[in-house]
Write a protein that holds these residues in place. Structure first.
Motif, short mmCIF file in Angstrom:
data_model
loop_
_atom_site.label_atom_id
_atom_site.label_comp_id
_atom_site.label_asym_id
_atom_site.label_seq_id
_atom_site.Cartn_x
_atom_site.Cartn_y
_atom_site.Cartn_z
N MET A 1 0.84 -1.21 0.00
CA MET A 1 0.00 0.00 0.00
C MET A 1 0.87 1.24 0.00
O MET A 1 0.62 2.19 -0.73
CB MET A 1 -0.88 -0.04 1.26
CG MET A 1 -2.13 0.80 1.17
SD MET A 1 -3.24 0.24 -0.13
CE MET A 1 -4.01 1.80 -0.51
N ILE A 5 1.28 4.45 -2.73
CA ILE A 5 1.14 5.88 -2.42
C ILE A 5 2.36 6.64 -2.91
O ILE A 5 2.25 7.71 -3.51
CB ILE A 5 0.97 6.07 -0.90
CG1 ILE A 5 -0.34 5.43 -0.44
CG2 ILE A 5 0.97 7.55 -0.53
CD1 ILE A 5 -0.48 5.37 1.05
N LEU A 8 2.30 7.09 -6.66
CA LEU A 8 1.28 8.06 -7.05
C LEU A 8 1.72 9.49 -6.74
O LEU A 8 1.55 10.39 -7.56
CB LEU A 8 -0.03 7.75 -6.34
CG LEU A 8 -0.90 6.79 -7.13
CD1 LEU A 8 -1.99 6.24 -6.25
CD2 LEU A 8 -1.50 7.51 -8.32
N LEU A 12 2.26 12.48 -9.37
CA LEU A 12 1.49 13.72 -9.25
C LEU A 12 2.42 14.94 -9.23
O LEU A 12 2.14 15.96 -9.87
CB LEU A 12 0.64 13.70 -7.99
CG LEU A 12 -0.68 12.94 -8.10
CD1 LEU A 12 -1.38 12.90 -6.77
CD2 LEU A 12 -1.55 13.60 -9.14
N LEU A 15 3.50 15.62 -12.62
CA LEU A 15 2.42 16.20 -13.41
C LEU A 15 2.28 17.70 -13.14
O LEU A 15 2.12 18.52 -14.04
CB LEU A 15 1.12 15.47 -13.03
CG LEU A 15 0.09 15.28 -14.13
CD1 LEU A 15 -0.68 14.01 -13.87
CD2 LEU A 15 -0.85 16.44 -14.20
N PHE A 16 2.38 18.06 -11.84
CA PHE A 16 2.25 19.48 -11.48
C PHE A 16 3.40 20.28 -12.05
O PHE A 16 3.23 21.41 -12.50
CB PHE A 16 2.20 19.64 -9.97
CG PHE A 16 0.93 19.11 -9.37
CD1 PHE A 16 -0.26 19.16 -10.10
CD2 PHE A 16 0.91 18.57 -8.12
CE1 PHE A 16 -1.42 18.68 -9.57
CE2 PHE A 16 -0.26 18.09 -7.58
CZ PHE A 16 -1.43 18.13 -8.31
N LEU A 18 4.99 19.62 -14.80
CA LEU A 18 4.67 19.78 -16.22
C LEU A 18 3.65 20.89 -16.41
O LEU A 18 3.76 21.73 -17.30
CB LEU A 18 4.11 18.46 -16.78
CG LEU A 18 5.12 17.50 -17.38
CD1 LEU A 18 4.43 16.20 -17.74
CD2 LEU A 18 5.75 18.13 -18.62
N LEU B 81 -1.76 25.35 -13.31
CA LEU B 81 -1.54 24.53 -12.11
C LEU B 81 -2.76 24.58 -11.20
O LEU B 81 -3.16 23.58 -10.61
CB LEU B 81 -0.30 25.03 -11.38
CG LEU B 81 0.16 24.20 -10.19
CD1 LEU B 81 0.59 22.83 -10.66
CD2 LEU B 81 1.27 24.89 -9.46
N THR B 84 -5.38 22.14 -12.45
CA THR B 84 -5.05 20.74 -12.14
C THR B 84 -5.30 20.45 -10.66
O THR B 84 -5.87 19.43 -10.30
CB THR B 84 -3.59 20.46 -12.49
OG1 THR B 84 -3.31 21.05 -13.75
CG2 THR B 84 -3.33 18.99 -12.56
N ARG B 117 -9.09 5.62 2.00
CA ARG B 117 -7.74 5.64 1.45
C ARG B 117 -7.76 5.45 -0.07
O ARG B 117 -7.20 6.25 -0.83
CB ARG B 117 -6.92 4.53 2.11
CG ARG B 117 -5.46 4.75 2.04
CD ARG B 117 -4.74 3.56 2.60
NE ARG B 117 -4.89 3.41 4.04
CZ ARG B 117 -4.79 2.25 4.67
NH1 ARG B 117 -4.58 1.16 3.99
NH2 ARG B 117 -4.90 2.19 5.98
N ILE B 121 -6.96 8.34 -3.06
CA ILE B 121 -5.84 8.22 -4.00
C ILE B 121 -6.35 8.18 -5.44
O ILE B 121 -5.90 8.96 -6.30
CB ILE B 121 -5.03 6.95 -3.70
CG1 ILE B 121 -4.33 7.10 -2.36
CG2 ILE B 121 -4.01 6.70 -4.78
CD1 ILE B 121 -3.78 5.83 -1.84
N PHE B 132 -6.12 18.29 -16.07
CA PHE B 132 -4.91 18.72 -16.77
C PHE B 132 -5.06 18.53 -18.28
O PHE B 132 -4.80 19.43 -19.07
CB PHE B 132 -3.72 17.92 -16.25
CG PHE B 132 -2.45 18.18 -17.01
CD1 PHE B 132 -1.83 19.41 -16.92
CD2 PHE B 132 -1.90 17.20 -17.82
CE1 PHE B 132 -0.67 19.66 -17.62
CE2 PHE B 132 -0.74 17.44 -18.52
CZ PHE B 132 -0.12 18.67 -18.42
#
Lengths: 290, 332
Positions: A1, A5, A8, A12, A15-16, A18, B81, B84, B117, B121, B132
């Motif tokens: 798990m 995380i 991910l 992320l 991605l931000f 970019l 930003l 997104t 959880r 996610i 985006f």
């Protein structure tokens, strides 16, 4: 798990990064902040949402109010409630309300009488043959208790009342908590004169041969499991044939012995000594050592 | 071992072991249990709970959105930003709320934690990616100036992606194919309705906050209501609770083994009933139907008001565990 995380979050962040580098400028009218309302709306809305959330939770957890009456709980039929009043003398109006045309009720309903007594609602079956099951047992008369289940043909209904009549059986550990209108039977028969295997080791328990086929071996799926490595996973089998017991060896590596001789198939007599390598049993038809 | 107390109840009976041997798998009860997450405890058959929850979650998500937009208007952050992050915030909050819904209502901490959880996610990722991508697409002037309907379709699609990712999170939580199909279908409907309502309202009313609010409320309520509607599709075996706190609840049976008990991570939690042991009894699936097995000789378990050690169940049977009464129902 945790690794998920991590992956991910890394993606992320990428991605931000970019997105901040990109050339885009949105012409989307929806994402424009509304300066007149934003903070004024945000706080009360959040509080309102939380309140609504816990209101629905308390609504969900609220106990339903119990009324005196019958609920139909027949599977695949809509659940209905029939409120019971003092005017109702027999089961005809109850069944008319709760059963539809497809469910068959095989009994003379006018002879199923309901009377209200100080200790509760009293149900009596005056038919020649008893046609009703109370808590899945045939009963001619009983005082109905909260949560009692009545079967009449294909119809199943549950009795509900606001106050629960405490019965003596509630305090006994063996009862099912429901007043069963009959002499209570013991749940298990007392084993008397049952053919059995009595181990030579006095610390072990006697095994009663109650089944038609008893499997013996080290594997967990057997009925009798001698704790020894010399015993094969599927060692042997005892069959009950016309009142006699037949011991069959299942091609075990160490062999099955009766009275010191290795056997394949043999009918057992009273007092025979069966041994699987080091473990010894005495076969007894009466359950007692001779 | 984290949940060793749960395994002790398992080995009282030989039956679980026998199932494992027949399948020729390793005898590892720990893995056997971690594979199967908690079953979905359906709410009582009233649509009101669902509408209330959808409304509440939409209001909470909306308020956080507004707060976020106000904050980022003041701070010097590039607009792309912001877009997104906006998608990530919305998707994460909605996902956490909807995936944690069943755990929140059934009062089971374990189900609530896994739901929140996973929803957080997957919803976060779905929202961020969809917003985006849509932002990049709309930046071309070609799309925006000439084709009004194409632009609206593209804008709707990001809400669909958010709702679908929430549906996927619910499916991952239950680890069941049927539940996944249902929740993804619900997500599709909710996303389309929410996106449509946003683009329609924004044409008539020039206040973006109202358009956002209406869209989120429609999305939330449509999601929960369609989850409720779809929960009856394709269901085969379920237990109806007849008395006590959970009265009227219909528990769908989807797992191989279900445990009745009073512990937090038991499948069917009977904390509020009397005379129930820690891990009292279990249901084991054989082909289509289930059989009820007593976990140890001190537990009293009844089928049709007769004490049992093990009993194969059929339609209409009445189970009694402690003071709780259940009815076993199958498809006709």
């Amino acid at each position: 798990m945790i690794s998920h995380i991590r992956v991910l979050t890394h993606s992320l962040i990428l991605l931000f990064f970019l997105a901040s580098q990109s050339w885009a400028s949105t012409i989307d009218p929806i994402l424009v902040p509304d300066n007149r309302f934003s903070l004024l709306m945000a706080v009360p809305l959040f509080i309102l949402g939380l309140l609504l959330l816990f209101l629905t939770k308390t609504w969900f957890n609220k106990k339903p109010i119990k009324k005196l009456g019958f609920i139909s709980i027949t599977p695949h039929r809509p659940q209905k409630f029939f409120p019971l009043t003092e005017e109702v003398n027999n089961m005809i109006p109850v069944v008319e309300e709760l059963a539809d045309e497809q469910t068959n009720v095989y009994s003379n309903l006018s002879k199923l009488t309901l009377t209200s007594k100080p200790s509760g609602v009293f149900l009596e079956d005056k038919n020649y043959k008893i046609s009703i099951l109370i808590n899945r047992r045939r009963a001619r008369r009983s005082i109905l208790n909260d949560g009692d289940i009545l079967d009449m043909g294909e119809l199943t209904i549950m009795f509900q009342s606001p106050e629960r009549r405490p019965s003596k059986r509630d305090f006994q550990s063996h009862s099912s908590g429901h007043a069963i209108p009959r002499a209570r039977r013991s749940n298990s028969r007392i084993i008397k004169n049952c053919p059995s295997l009595i181990p030579a080791d006095p610390r072990q328990k006697t095994y009663y041969l109650t089944k038609n086929i008893t499997l013996i071996g080290r594997s967990e799926m057997n009925d009798l499991i001698p704790k020894s490595k010399a015993v094969s996973p599927m060692h042997s089998r005892i069959e009950k044939i016309a009142g006699k017991f037949k011991l069959v060896d299942l091609t075990s590596s160490q062999g099955t012995f009766v009275n010191g001789r290795r056997i394949d198939i043999r009918f057992l007599n009273d007092g025979d000594e069966i041994s699987f390598e080091s473990i010894k049993y005495t076969f007894s038809t009466s359950g007692k050592v001779r | 071992m984290k949940r060793s107390f749960r395994l002790t109840g398992l080995f009282h009976s030989q039956y679980t072991i026998r199932v494992k041997y027949d399948n020729k798998k390793k005898l590892k009860a720990g893995i056997f249990y971690d594979d199967n997450l908690e079953i979905k405890l359906q709410m009582r058959n009233k649509i009101g709970y669902y509408i209330g929850f959808g409304l509440a979650s939409a209001l909470m998500a909306l308020s956080l959105q507004e707060f976020y937009l106000y904050l980022f208007d003041k701070l010097p952050i590039p607009q792309s930003l912001t877009v997104t992050l906006f998608g990530a915030v919305t998707g994460g909050i909605l996902g956490a709320l909807f995936a944690g819904m069943d755990g929140f209502f059934s009062g089971s901490n374990f189900l609530f934690r896994t739901g929140v959880r996973l929803g957080l996610i997957i919803g976060l990722a779905g929202g961020a990616i969809s917003f985006f991508v849509v932002d990049q697409i709309t930046s071309f002037n070609l799309l925006t100036e000439d084709n009004f309907y194409v632009l609206q379709l593209v804008l709707i699609s990001r809400w669909v992606v958010i709702a679908l990712s929430i549906g996927l999170a619910i499916g991952f939580r239950d680890k069941n194919q049927l539940v996944t199909t249902r929740s993804i279908g619900a997500g599709l409907i909710a996303g389309v309705l929410g996106g449509l309502s946003i683009s329609i309202v924004s044409q008539f009313i020039q206040m973006p906050s109202i358009a956002r609010g209406v869209g989120l409320i429609v999305l939330g309520v449509a999601f929960t209501v369609s989850l409720y509607r779809f929960s009856f599709l394709g269901r085969k075996v379920w237990l109806k609770v007849l008395n006590g706190k959970l009265e009227g609840l219909e528990i769908e049976l989807t797992k191989e083994i279900l445990i009745f008990g009073t512990q937090d991570n038991d499948d069917i939690n009977l904390q509020d009933y009397q005379d129930v042991q820690q891990s009292h009894a279990k249901l084991i699936r054989y082909f289509e139907n289930y059989s009820l097995v007593d976990n140890d000789p001190f537990c009293q378990t009844f089928v049709n008001f007769r004490g049992i050690k093990e009993q194969f169940l059929k339609n209409g049977d009445i189970l009694k565990i402690g003071t709780a009464l259940f009815q076993y129902c199958t498809v006709e």
